[in-house]
Design an enzyme around this catalytic site. Structure first.
Site, short mmCIF file in Angstrom:
data_model
loop_
_atom_site.label_atom_id
_atom_site.label_comp_id
_atom_site.label_asym_id
_atom_site.label_seq_id
_atom_site.Cartn_x
_atom_site.Cartn_y
_atom_site.Cartn_z
CG ASN A 15 -2.10 1.02 1.13
OD1 ASN A 15 -2.60 1.47 2.17
ND2 ASN A 15 -2.51 1.42 -0.04
NE ARG A 18 2.09 -3.41 -7.07
CZ ARG A 18 2.07 -4.72 -6.97
NH1 ARG A 18 1.83 -5.46 -8.04
NH2 ARG A 18 2.28 -5.32 -5.80
CG ASP A 127 5.93 -4.30 -6.04
OD1 ASP A 127 6.05 -3.05 -6.07
OD2 ASP A 127 6.03 -4.96 -5.00
#
Ligand SMILES: *[C@@H]1O[C@H](CO)[C@@H](O)[C@H](O)[C@H]1NC(C)=O
Ligand SMILES: *[C@@H]1O[C@H](CO)[C@@H](O)[C@H](O)[C@H]1NC(C)=O
Length: 156
Positions: A15, A18, A127
């Site tokens: 968190n 992305r 990621d």
């Protein structure tokens, strides 16, 4: 009777990269369409490594470059999210697997890959955390932009 609001929660591992970008981008388009009153939007993590932290500095830089406001502090997803949100979006297959594992039996949220809405293809939003530069974040932004626009068009 007041119209029921729609709600979307964007989720990735920590968190800080992305999912706060996706949250900011979707919030931006909802505002642009004058639909802010109709939406509840947030983001969360499947793991609590970064709870309370601001987004990664490269994510902040990317949003500044595109002039999109972002303000979020990382938090883990909680059981209530699965009944409070209509849509919970994961960025990759690990997120989806973790979300399905964390979902209570009575979960009512639709769990989907955000990338499934991308008209240009790649379903996985990778990621960018371990990249050196800004390119990975730019790619995440571009993917989020296409997906959020397509999703909003579809549901509104
Ligand atoms: C949103 O509201 C503003 C101000 O009222 C208006 O200028 C704009 O055209 C609206 N946008 C849409 C997409 O309805
Ligand atoms: C789901 O189950 C939990 C307990 O397992 C309960 O606390 C919660 O209120 C339930 N939610 C709904 C929407 O029924």
């Amino acid at each position: 009777m007041a119209e029921k609001k729609s709600s979307a929660l964007f989720v990735c591992l920590g968190n800080i990269c992305r999912s706060p970008i996706a949250e900011a981008v979707f919030t931006h388009y909802v505002k642009e369409q004058n639909l802010s009153e109709k939406w509840i939007i947030d983001s969360a993590a499947t793991a609590d490594y970064h709870t309370g932290k601001s987004p990664d500095r490269r994510a902040i830089k990317c949003m500044k470059r595109h002039d999109i406001p972002m303000s979020h502090k990382a938090r883990p997803i909680i059981a209530e999210d699965f009944k409070n949100f209509d849509y919970i979006f994961g960025m990759d297959e690990n997120n989806i697997r973790d979300l399905k594992r964390l979902a209570p039996k009575n979960s009512t949220a639709k769990i989907e890959l955000l990338g499934d809405y991308d008209p240009e293809g790649p379903c996985i939003i990778r990621d960018p955390y371990y990249d050196d530069g800004d390119e990975g974040f730019e790619e995440v932004y571009q993917q989020c932009k296409r997906c959020c626009q397509a999703f909003l068009n579809k549901v509104s």
